[in-house]
Design a protein around this motif. Structure first.
Motif, PDB file in Angstrom:
ATOM      1  N   VAL A 163     -20.748  15.810   8.104  1.00 48.20           N
ATOM      2  CA  VAL A 163     -21.236  14.766   7.172  1.00 48.20           C
ATOM      3  C   VAL A 163     -22.132  14.924   6.304  1.00 48.20           C
ATOM      4  CG1 VAL A 163     -21.558  12.133   7.080  1.00 48.20           C
ATOM      5  CG2 VAL A 163     -19.661  13.007   8.540  1.00 48.20           C
ATOM      6  N   ALA A 164     -23.174  15.277   6.939  1.00 50.58           N
ATOM      7  CA  ALA A 164     -24.524  15.619   6.025  1.00 50.58           C
ATOM      8  C   ALA A 164     -24.102  16.488   4.871  1.00 50.58           C
ATOM      9  CB  ALA A 164     -25.593  16.102   6.827  1.00 50.58           C
ATOM     10  N   ALA A 165     -23.655  17.554   5.318  1.00 48.92           N
ATOM     11  CA  ALA A 165     -23.465  18.769   4.089  1.00 48.92           C
ATOM     12  C   ALA A 165     -22.387  17.950   2.995  1.00 48.92           C
ATOM     13  CB  ALA A 165     -22.630  19.727   4.827  1.00 48.92           C
ATOM     14  N   LEU A 166     -21.015  17.366   3.478  1.00 52.10           N
ATOM     15  CA  LEU A 166     -20.353  16.726   2.649  1.00 52.10           C
ATOM     16  C   LEU A 166     -20.830  15.784   1.739  1.00 52.10           C
ATOM     17  CD1 LEU A 166     -17.180  16.412   4.939  1.00 52.10           C
ATOM     18  CD2 LEU A 166     -17.548  18.273   3.237  1.00 52.10           C
ATOM     19  N   GLU A 167     -21.923  14.823   2.176  1.00 52.83           N
ATOM     20  CA  GLU A 167     -22.472  13.894   1.402  1.00 52.83           C
ATOM     21  C   GLU A 167     -23.451  14.473   0.516  1.00 52.83           C
ATOM     22  OE1 GLU A 167     -25.140   9.741   2.353  1.00 52.83           O
ATOM     23  OE2 GLU A 167     -24.533  11.068   3.951  1.00 52.83           O
ATOM     24  N   GLY A 168     -24.085  15.655   0.954  1.00 53.53           N
ATOM     25  CA  GLY A 168     -24.843  16.470  -0.243  1.00 53.53           C
ATOM     26  C   GLY A 168     -23.973  16.753  -1.304  1.00 53.53           C
ATOM     27  N   ALA A 169     -22.794  17.153  -0.932  1.00 53.76           N
ATOM     28  CA  ALA A 169     -21.760  17.744  -2.266  1.00 53.76           C
ATOM     29  C   ALA A 169     -21.665  16.490  -3.064  1.00 53.76           C
ATOM     30  CB  ALA A 169     -20.620  18.158  -1.653  1.00 53.76           C
ATOM     31  N   LEU A 170     -21.591  15.345  -2.532  1.00 58.50           N
ATOM     32  CA  LEU A 170     -21.242  14.205  -3.472  1.00 58.50           C
ATOM     33  C   LEU A 170     -22.530  13.966  -4.405  1.00 58.50           C
ATOM     34  CD1 LEU A 170     -19.290  12.023  -0.984  1.00 58.50           C
ATOM     35  CD2 LEU A 170     -18.455  13.066  -3.025  1.00 58.50           C
ATOM     36  N   VAL A 171     -23.584  14.195  -3.631  1.00 52.90           N
ATOM     37  CA  VAL A 171     -24.946  13.930  -4.146  1.00 52.90           C
ATOM     38  C   VAL A 171     -25.150  14.960  -5.451  1.00 52.90           C
ATOM     39  CG1 VAL A 171     -27.255  13.821  -4.067  1.00 52.90           C
ATOM     40  CG2 VAL A 171     -25.914  12.590  -2.591  1.00 52.90           C
ATOM     41  N   ALA A 172     -24.699  16.035  -5.143  1.00 51.40           N
ATOM     42  CA  ALA A 172     -24.878  17.267  -6.143  1.00 51.40           C
ATOM     43  C   ALA A 172     -23.909  16.951  -7.280  1.00 51.40           C
ATOM     44  CB  ALA A 172     -24.870  18.403  -5.394  1.00 51.40           C
ATOM     45  N   GLY A 173     -22.958  16.257  -7.043  1.00 51.55           N
ATOM     46  CA  GLY A 173     -21.991  16.067  -8.100  1.00 51.55           C
ATOM     47  C   GLY A 173     -20.689  16.668  -8.303  1.00 51.55           C
ATOM     48  N   MET A 174     -20.225  16.779  -6.947  1.00 50.36           N
ATOM     49  CA  MET A 174     -18.622  17.410  -6.632  1.00 50.36           C
ATOM     50  C   MET A 174     -17.852  16.347  -5.927  1.00 50.36           C
ATOM     51  SD  MET A 174     -19.220  21.612  -5.779  1.00 50.36           S
ATOM     52  CE  MET A 174     -20.635  20.998  -4.448  1.00 50.36           C
ATOM     53  N   ASP A 175     -16.480  16.485  -6.138  1.00 51.85           N
ATOM     54  CA  ASP A 175     -15.756  15.734  -5.447  1.00 51.85           C
ATOM     55  C   ASP A 175     -15.570  16.387  -4.081  1.00 51.85           C
ATOM     56  OD1 ASP A 175     -15.458  13.781  -7.615  1.00 51.85           O
ATOM     57  OD2 ASP A 175     -13.862  15.046  -8.384  1.00 51.85           O
ATOM     58  N   ILE A 176     -14.441  15.595  -3.470  1.00 56.09           N
ATOM     59  CA  ILE A 176     -14.246  16.247  -1.931  1.00 56.09           C
ATOM     60  C   ILE A 176     -12.550  16.245  -1.744  1.00 56.09           C
ATOM     61  CG2 ILE A 176     -14.341  16.287   0.455  1.00 56.09           C
ATOM     62  CD1 ILE A 176     -17.258  14.865   0.268  1.00 56.09           C
ATOM     63  N   ALA A 177     -11.953  17.199  -1.327  1.00 53.83           N
ATOM     64  CA  ALA A 177     -10.592  16.969  -1.016  1.00 53.83           C
ATOM     65  C   ALA A 177     -10.344  17.510   0.529  1.00 53.83           C
ATOM     66  CB  ALA A 177      -9.752  17.834  -2.042  1.00 53.83           C
ATOM     67  N   SER A 178      -9.580  16.536   1.227  1.00 52.47           N
ATOM     68  CA  SER A 178      -9.223  17.069   2.472  1.00 52.47           C
ATOM     69  C   SER A 178      -7.762  16.790   2.703  1.00 52.47           C
ATOM     70  CB  SER A 178     -10.005  15.983   3.378  1.00 52.47           C
ATOM     71  OG  SER A 178      -9.744  16.236   4.860  1.00 52.47           O
ATOM     72  N   GLY A 179      -7.177  17.616   3.690  1.00 49.42           N
ATOM     73  CA  GLY A 179      -5.985  17.090   4.278  1.00 49.42           C
ATOM     74  C   GLY A 179      -5.882  17.085   5.733  1.00 49.42           C
TER      75      GLY A 179
ATOM     76  N   LEU B  40      -9.214  10.341   7.796  1.00 43.71           N
ATOM     77  CA  LEU B  40      -9.421  10.371   6.259  1.00 43.71           C
ATOM     78  C   LEU B  40     -10.779  10.173   5.760  1.00 43.71           C
ATOM     79  CD1 LEU B  40      -6.491   7.825   5.702  1.00 43.71           C
ATOM     80  CD2 LEU B  40      -6.459  10.547   5.728  1.00 43.71           C
ATOM     81  N   LEU B  41     -10.969  10.937   4.584  1.00 38.70           N
ATOM     82  CA  LEU B  41     -12.281  11.022   3.867  1.00 38.70           C
ATOM     83  C   LEU B  41     -12.614   9.244   3.599  1.00 38.70           C
ATOM     84  CD1 LEU B  41     -11.955  13.576   1.295  1.00 38.70           C
ATOM     85  CD2 LEU B  41     -13.352  13.737   3.310  1.00 38.70           C
ATOM     86  N   LEU B  42     -11.617   8.503   3.623  1.00 43.26           N
ATOM     87  CA  LEU B  42     -11.837   7.245   3.022  1.00 43.26           C
ATOM     88  C   LEU B  42     -12.057   6.344   4.330  1.00 43.26           C
ATOM     89  CD1 LEU B  42      -8.945   6.729   0.596  1.00 43.26           C
ATOM     90  CD2 LEU B  42     -11.374   7.005   0.001  1.00 43.26           C
ATOM     91  N   ASP B  43     -12.243   6.825   5.341  1.00 39.98           N
ATOM     92  CA  ASP B  43     -12.653   6.286   6.642  1.00 39.98           C
ATOM     93  C   ASP B  43     -13.827   6.475   7.090  1.00 39.98           C
ATOM     94  OD1 ASP B  43     -10.196   4.905   7.010  1.00 39.98           O
ATOM     95  OD2 ASP B  43      -9.309   6.254   8.164  1.00 39.98           O
ATOM     96  N   GLU B  44     -14.749   7.510   6.361  1.00 37.92           N
ATOM     97  CA  GLU B  44     -16.113   7.561   6.570  1.00 37.92           C
ATOM     98  C   GLU B  44     -16.912   6.972   5.681  1.00 37.92           C
ATOM     99  OE1 GLU B  44     -17.179   9.925   8.952  1.00 37.92           O
ATOM    100  OE2 GLU B  44     -15.145  10.152   9.621  1.00 37.92           O
ATOM    101  N   GLY B  45     -17.593   6.123   6.424  1.00 36.86           N
ATOM    102  CA  GLY B  45     -18.328   5.102   5.493  1.00 36.86           C
ATOM    103  C   GLY B  45     -19.476   5.568   4.788  1.00 36.86           C
ATOM    104  N   ALA B  46     -19.986   6.669   5.207  1.00 32.94           N
ATOM    105  CA  ALA B  46     -21.131   7.481   4.523  1.00 32.94           C
ATOM    106  C   ALA B  46     -20.734   8.052   3.313  1.00 32.94           C
ATOM    107  CB  ALA B  46     -21.942   8.327   5.540  1.00 32.94           C
ATOM    108  N   LEU B  47     -19.397   8.651   3.511  1.00 34.86           N
ATOM    109  CA  LEU B  47     -19.026   9.478   2.125  1.00 34.86           C
ATOM    110  C   LEU B  47     -18.550   8.372   1.203  1.00 34.86           C
ATOM    111  CD1 LEU B  47     -17.209  12.347   4.137  1.00 34.86           C
ATOM    112  CD2 LEU B  47     -19.463  12.269   3.200  1.00 34.86           C
ATOM    113  N   VAL B  48     -17.897   7.553   1.554  1.00 36.07           N
ATOM    114  CA  VAL B  48     -17.313   6.388   0.619  1.00 36.07           C
ATOM    115  C   VAL B  48     -18.516   5.943  -0.014  1.00 36.07           C
ATOM    116  CG1 VAL B  48     -16.405   4.076   0.403  1.00 36.07           C
ATOM    117  CG2 VAL B  48     -15.244   5.877   1.881  1.00 36.07           C
TER     118      VAL B  48
ATOM    119  N   ALA C  66     -19.911   8.624  -2.375  1.00 33.72           N
ATOM    120  CA  ALA C  66     -19.051   8.575  -3.781  1.00 33.72           C
ATOM    121  C   ALA C  66     -19.093   7.393  -4.655  1.00 33.72           C
ATOM    122  CB  ALA C  66     -17.628   8.807  -3.003  1.00 33.72           C
ATOM    123  N   GLN C  67     -19.264   6.421  -4.072  1.00 31.50           N
ATOM    124  CA  GLN C  67     -19.304   5.082  -4.938  1.00 31.50           C
ATOM    125  C   GLN C  67     -20.780   5.237  -5.640  1.00 31.50           C
ATOM    126  OE1 GLN C  67     -18.822   1.916  -2.298  1.00 31.50           O
ATOM    127  NE2 GLN C  67     -16.545   2.050  -2.549  1.00 31.50           N
ATOM    128  N   MET C  68     -21.799   5.599  -5.263  1.00 29.42           N
ATOM    129  CA  MET C  68     -23.077   5.677  -5.714  1.00 29.42           C
ATOM    130  C   MET C  68     -23.156   6.772  -6.805  1.00 29.42           C
ATOM    131  SD  MET C  68     -26.692   6.136  -3.859  1.00 29.42           S
ATOM    132  CE  MET C  68     -26.435   4.487  -2.863  1.00 29.42           C
TER     133      MET C  68
END
Length: 331
Positions: free
Chosen positions: A80-96, A100-108, A111-113
């Motif tokens: 989670v920390a690394a993925l959160e860092g990707a959002l902060v850095a300016g990238m989107d995330i895709a997962s299969g 779900l990504l949408l169930d991970e509160g920290a990532l949601v 992403a919104q911020m």
């Protein structure tokens, strides 16, 4: 739409096969796969440059694709920390993944911020019908495996490329996360409610020209105690005219099931044909696709020659040798 290019997130994959999503993208969409990100203890390597999330953004990379397909499809807390860092850095995330990504509160929240997008490709977007079993026009081919992750998707994509090179009408029909990420569309079959899985395959492979082939991405195995249901839905919903047997010869046991041995190819042929002929009495097994990645060239050639003599079918590694002989067997 998922913006390319990608950095492939390998996380703490326990072995190369656990990163099969990343490997599929690297092999079939190399123009998209520009870098990889690995956590300590990762045992997979796609041979791409290792980058931090900040380095990836500076290199013009747009999306982090989670390239790990672990048992159960969950997002590890260690990721989670690394993925959160990707959002902060300016990238989107895709997962299969099933988780779900949408169930991970920290990532949601991140992403919104930061105005980024979370792409969950394993969410069905269509209200699929219940299968009706009616015969459809056009032709269909499906790879069925002795186990999970033995090369069914690679077989299908290799056949589509060969058929297009021959100006044949053919469409690869993705049914899993990797195929969807490679092609941009399909049905996330193992996320469909069980009663509608076969109907989803009918929806994915509708009536078509009589000389058109739908090349259906295989999933699971009829012999796998965990994942046989998705294979049955593909067989009955797909109504294949042709089956290809898929096998990886160095496996010691079923993937994730150390107490279960792989069936013989003869057993796979017989059981698969029995199931397929319920919905298409004319179905035939036309060839064998063997994943020889762990064999030397000489070992692979000897194994394939022996197998072909035993089964009386074309036996090839379509990724290593090309899919020509499998396509020949269709016509």
């Amino acid at each position: 739409m998922i913006d390319a290019p990608y950095i492939l997130f390998l996380g703490d994959a326990v072995d190369p096969l656990a990163a099969k999503v990343a490997q599929g993208i690297r092999d079939w969409r190399p123009d998209y796969a520009k870098a990889q990100f690995r956590l300590p203890g990762c045992n997979a390597d796609m041979g791409l440059p290792d980058m931090t999330m900040e380095e990836a953004v500076a290199a013009g990379i747009k999306t982090v694709v989670i390239g790990v397909a672990n048992r159960g499809g969950h997002i590890s807390p260690e990721w989670v920390a690394a993925l959160e860092g990707a959002l902060v850095a300016g990238m989107d995330i895709a997962s299969g993944l099933h988780n779900l990504l949408l169930d991970e509160g920290a990532l949601v929240a991140a992403a919104q911020m930061h105005g980024r997008t979370l792409h969950d490709v394993r969410i069905p977007t269509v209200a699929y019908p219940i299968a009706n079993g009616k015969k459809r026009s056009g032709k269909r081919v499906l790879a069925v495996g002795t186990d999970c992750s033995v090369g069914k998707m690679y077989t299908a994509i290799a056949m589509e490329r060969e058929m297009h090179a021959r100006n044949m009408k053919a469409t690869f029909r993705a049914t899993g996360q990797t195929g969807i990420l490679i092609t941009g569309g399909g049905v996330p079959l193992d996320a469909v409610i069980a009663d509608f899985m076969a109907g989803a395959v009918e929806y994915l492979t509708p009536n078509n020209d009589e000389d058109h082939w739908d090349i259906i991405e295989g999933q699971g195995s009829l012999f796998h105690a965990s994942y046989s249901g998705v294979t049955m839905a593909l067989i009955h919903g797909g109504q294949p005219d042709a089956l290809i047997l898929a096998h990886e010869p160095t496996r010691k046991h079923m993937r994730g099931l150390p107490d279960y041995q792989l069936p013989s190819l003869e057993e796979l042929r017989n059981v698969s044909l029995t199931m397929a002929r319920v919905v298409n009495p004319d179905c035939e097994v036309i060839g064998v696709s063997v994943n020889t990645a762990k064999l030397s060239e000489d070992e692979a050639n000897a194994y394939l020659a022996d197998l072909e003599s035993r089964l009386g079918l074309p036996c090839i590694d379509p990724f290593r040798q090309g899919a020509g002989r499998l396509v020949d067997a269709l016509t």
